[in-house]
Design a protein around this motif. Structure first.
Motif, PDB file in Angstrom:
ATOM      1  N   ARG A 168      -8.918   2.132   0.126  1.00  0.00           N
ATOM      2  CA  ARG A 168      -8.698   0.950   1.026  1.00  0.00           C
ATOM      3  C   ARG A 168      -7.511   0.324   0.971  1.00  0.00           C
ATOM      4  NH1 ARG A 168     -10.556  -3.588   2.997  1.00  0.00           N
ATOM      5  NH2 ARG A 168     -11.506  -3.654   5.052  1.00  0.00           N
ATOM      6  N   ASN A 169      -7.259  -0.030  -0.501  1.00  0.00           N
ATOM      7  CA  ASN A 169      -5.930  -0.699  -0.622  1.00  0.00           C
ATOM      8  C   ASN A 169      -4.826   0.068  -0.214  1.00  0.00           C
ATOM      9  OD1 ASN A 169      -7.042  -3.113  -1.207  1.00  0.00           O
ATOM     10  ND2 ASN A 169      -7.172  -2.539  -3.568  1.00  0.00           N
ATOM     11  N   ARG A 170      -4.781   1.287  -0.289  1.00  0.00           N
ATOM     12  CA  ARG A 170      -3.853   2.198  -0.118  1.00  0.00           C
ATOM     13  C   ARG A 170      -3.236   2.180   1.334  1.00  0.00           C
ATOM     14  NH1 ARG A 170      -4.729   7.720  -3.668  1.00  0.00           N
ATOM     15  NH2 ARG A 170      -3.875   7.033  -5.659  1.00  0.00           N
ATOM     16  N   ILE A 171      -4.520   2.238   2.048  1.00  0.00           N
ATOM     17  CA  ILE A 171      -4.189   2.331   3.581  1.00  0.00           C
ATOM     18  C   ILE A 171      -3.661   0.740   3.942  1.00  0.00           C
ATOM     19  CG2 ILE A 171      -5.527   2.350   5.849  1.00  0.00           C
ATOM     20  CD1 ILE A 171      -7.517   4.430   4.252  1.00  0.00           C
ATOM     21  N   LEU A 172      -4.311  -0.245   3.293  1.00  0.00           N
ATOM     22  CA  LEU A 172      -3.958  -1.456   3.730  1.00  0.00           C
ATOM     23  C   LEU A 172      -2.225  -1.734   3.565  1.00  0.00           C
ATOM     24  CD1 LEU A 172      -6.924  -3.763   2.746  1.00  0.00           C
ATOM     25  CD2 LEU A 172      -5.884  -3.569   5.088  1.00  0.00           C
ATOM     26  N   ASN A 173      -1.950  -1.177   2.395  1.00  0.00           N
ATOM     27  CA  ASN A 173      -0.454  -1.217   1.638  1.00  0.00           C
ATOM     28  C   ASN A 173       0.330  -0.643   2.644  1.00  0.00           C
ATOM     29  OD1 ASN A 173       1.682  -0.242  -0.306  1.00  0.00           O
ATOM     30  ND2 ASN A 173       1.145  -2.499  -0.343  1.00  0.00           N
ATOM     31  N   ALA A 176       0.758  -2.518   5.920  1.00  0.00           N
ATOM     32  CA  ALA A 176       1.617  -3.709   5.581  1.00  0.00           C
ATOM     33  C   ALA A 176       3.261  -3.464   5.495  1.00  0.00           C
ATOM     34  CB  ALA A 176       1.113  -4.518   4.333  1.00  0.00           C
ATOM     35  N   SER A 177       3.484  -2.139   5.044  1.00  0.00           N
ATOM     36  CA  SER A 177       4.866  -1.799   4.838  1.00  0.00           C
ATOM     37  C   SER A 177       5.301  -0.940   5.743  1.00  0.00           C
ATOM     38  CB  SER A 177       4.732  -1.084   3.167  1.00  0.00           C
ATOM     39  OG  SER A 177       4.189   0.134   3.465  1.00  0.00           O
ATOM     40  N   GLU A 178       4.570  -0.764   6.647  1.00  0.00           N
ATOM     41  CA  GLU A 178       4.832   0.236   7.928  1.00  0.00           C
ATOM     42  C   GLU A 178       4.993   1.608   7.737  1.00  0.00           C
ATOM     43  OE1 GLU A 178       8.024  -1.909  10.012  1.00  0.00           O
ATOM     44  OE2 GLU A 178       6.546  -3.502  10.715  1.00  0.00           O
ATOM     45  N   GLN A 184      -2.903   4.398  13.638  1.00  0.00           N
ATOM     46  CA  GLN A 184      -3.217   5.431  12.731  1.00  0.00           C
ATOM     47  C   GLN A 184      -3.973   4.832  11.358  1.00  0.00           C
ATOM     48  OE1 GLN A 184      -0.140   7.744  11.103  1.00  0.00           O
ATOM     49  NE2 GLN A 184      -1.262   8.998   9.953  1.00  0.00           N
ATOM     50  N   GLY A 185      -3.509   3.733  11.131  1.00  0.00           N
ATOM     51  CA  GLY A 185      -3.875   2.957   9.932  1.00  0.00           C
ATOM     52  C   GLY A 185      -5.330   2.458   9.921  1.00  0.00           C
ATOM     53  N   GLY A 269      -1.833  -6.500   2.846  1.00  0.00           N
ATOM     54  CA  GLY A 269      -1.883  -5.221   2.301  1.00  0.00           C
ATOM     55  C   GLY A 269      -3.083  -5.033   1.151  1.00  0.00           C
ATOM     56  N   VAL A 270      -3.770  -5.644   1.141  1.00  0.00           N
ATOM     57  CA  VAL A 270      -4.734  -5.708   0.085  1.00  0.00           C
ATOM     58  C   VAL A 270      -6.294  -6.161   0.460  1.00  0.00           C
ATOM     59  CG1 VAL A 270      -4.380  -8.181  -0.755  1.00  0.00           C
ATOM     60  CG2 VAL A 270      -5.173  -6.068  -2.403  1.00  0.00           C
ATOM     61  N   THR A 271      -7.326  -5.614  -0.101  1.00  0.00           N
ATOM     62  CA  THR A 271      -8.714  -6.019   0.293  1.00  0.00           C
ATOM     63  C   THR A 271      -9.014  -7.273  -0.270  1.00  0.00           C
ATOM     64  OG1 THR A 271      -9.330  -3.679   0.002  1.00  0.00           O
ATOM     65  CG2 THR A 271     -11.154  -5.286   0.069  1.00  0.00           C
TER      66      THR A 271
END
Length: 382
Positions: A168-173, A176-178, A184-185, A269-271
């Protein structure tokens, strides 16, 4: 008079473990005192015992750290007598480049949580003060281990939660970093959110129930050391939960909270919620221990946590825990340490390290005791 069974470590054999090349010991079912100077190998014996019960050291972050410098493997073999009178052997084998293997009655154990659940142990060492004085993560680890010793299912839930949290954190990051487009995210997040909510609710549900029980043991333990003070443990979560909440209610609360925090999580970009952000706040008379307590109060709080965990596990499980006290007379002072031993020594097996052979004077006559002298990795009866 029939024997009152309790879990006892009868013997241990240690090979290539720190400065112990080959050590074989038989223990008292009550108190066992290891005496010696610094860096002689006292703590290493207690570490070896922790491998038998926890599959790891309480004093090192890596198995390779306890491997003797000149060896390619270490081995710890222990024989336990359980509360029902049955004998069980545990063997821990570590080889450089091959990793660690655990054997229960000579059968390979795939899930180490089985051993953690089967052989309860409570440890007080110089590192333990981090529970009171350290970070929220130090406190989470203390209570997570206590619950894991009761439930191997909890271990699975925690591991699964951490895996889902990582994804989940990978996806949020990435959002956030586009690195990925927002649409898609969000689709990817929706896939992982269901699992995240499920495991977050499972872990939180178990923690709430645990703390509701544990606090009673803690308050009783603290009153034995400081009758005039009111000690409290508060379990704080980002999602407000109550002991009456069932699993579905907690699950729903996480779902609502995630929706509210969606835009903030994407921005950062984080849970932002979940058991990985839980905190346990320790208080004495309404004041936070970490900020306002004296050194004496902190020691009392720590010894009460240790004692509460021992008697909590003893009541909730079929086996009596083993207690390891590493340098407790320095960490707690003599009076508190003796009082702890007096309470626990009457019902369980205790392993103690010290630099003074007469450190238990005044209470020696109350217990069956074996004393050992440890020098440069060699152990002899005192």
């Amino acid at each position: 008079m029939p024997k009152k069974f309790e879990m006892v470590l009868k013997s241990i054999e240690i090979k290539n473990f720190r400065n112990h090349i080959h050590t074989k010991l038989e223990f008292s079912e009550n108190l066992n005192l290891f005496v010696g100077g610094n860096a002689q190998g006292k703590t290493s014996i207690l570490e070896a015992i922790s491998y038998l019960c926890l599959t790891k050291s309480f004093n090192a972050n890596s198995d390779s750290y306890v491997l003797n410098f000149n060896a390619k493997f270490f081995e710890v073999l222990g024989t336990f007598e359980l509360d029902n009178g049955n004998e069980v052997t545990v063997k821990v084998n570590f080889e450089n480049g091959q990793g660690k293997r655990i054997f229960l009655n000579k059968e390979n154990v795939e899930k180490f949580a089985i051993v953690v659940h089967k052989f309860p142990i409570v440890i007080l060492s110089p590192r333990s003060k981090d529970v009171v004085q350290g970070t929220p993560e130090d406190r989470r680890k203390f209570f997570d281990l206590a619950i894991a010793q009761l439930s191997s299912v909890y271990v699975d839930d925690i591991l699964n939660y951490k895996k889902v949290l990582k994804q989940r954190n990978r996806i949020l990051n990435a959002i956030a970093s586009e690195e990925v487009k927002l649409e898609q995210g969000l689709d990817l997040l929706n896939v992982w959110d269901e699992e995240f909510i499920n495991y977050a609710a499972k872990v939180t549900f178990r923690k709430v129930k645990f703390m509701n029980d544990f606090i009673l043991f803690f308050k009783k333990a603290y009153s034995n050391f400081s009758a005039g003070e009111d000690a409290e443990i508060k379990y704080l979560t980002q999602v407000e939960v109550d002991v009456q909440d069932d699993f579905e209610v907690i699950k729903n609360k996480f779902e609502v909270a995630l929706k509210k925090l969606r835009s903030e999580e994407i921005r950062r970009g984080v849970t932002l919620i979940g058991p990985h952000r839980d905190e346990y706040v320790f208080e004495i008379n309404g004041h936070e221990v970490k900020r306002f307590a004296s050194q004496g109060q902190m020691k009392t709080f720590l010894v009460a946590l240790t004692m509460a965990k021992f008697f909590y596990l003893k009541e909730k499980k079929s086996e009596t825990p083993i207690l390891l006290l590493d340098d407790a007379f320095d960490e707690l002072d003599v009076e508190r340490a003796k009082k702890l031993i007096s309470f626990v020594g009457n019902v369980g097996q205790v392993f103690i390290t010290a630099t003074d052979l007469n450190v238990l004077s005044g209470i020696e006559g109350e217990f069956k005791m074996k004393k050992f002298i440890v020098k440069l990795g060699t152990v002899n009866d005192a």
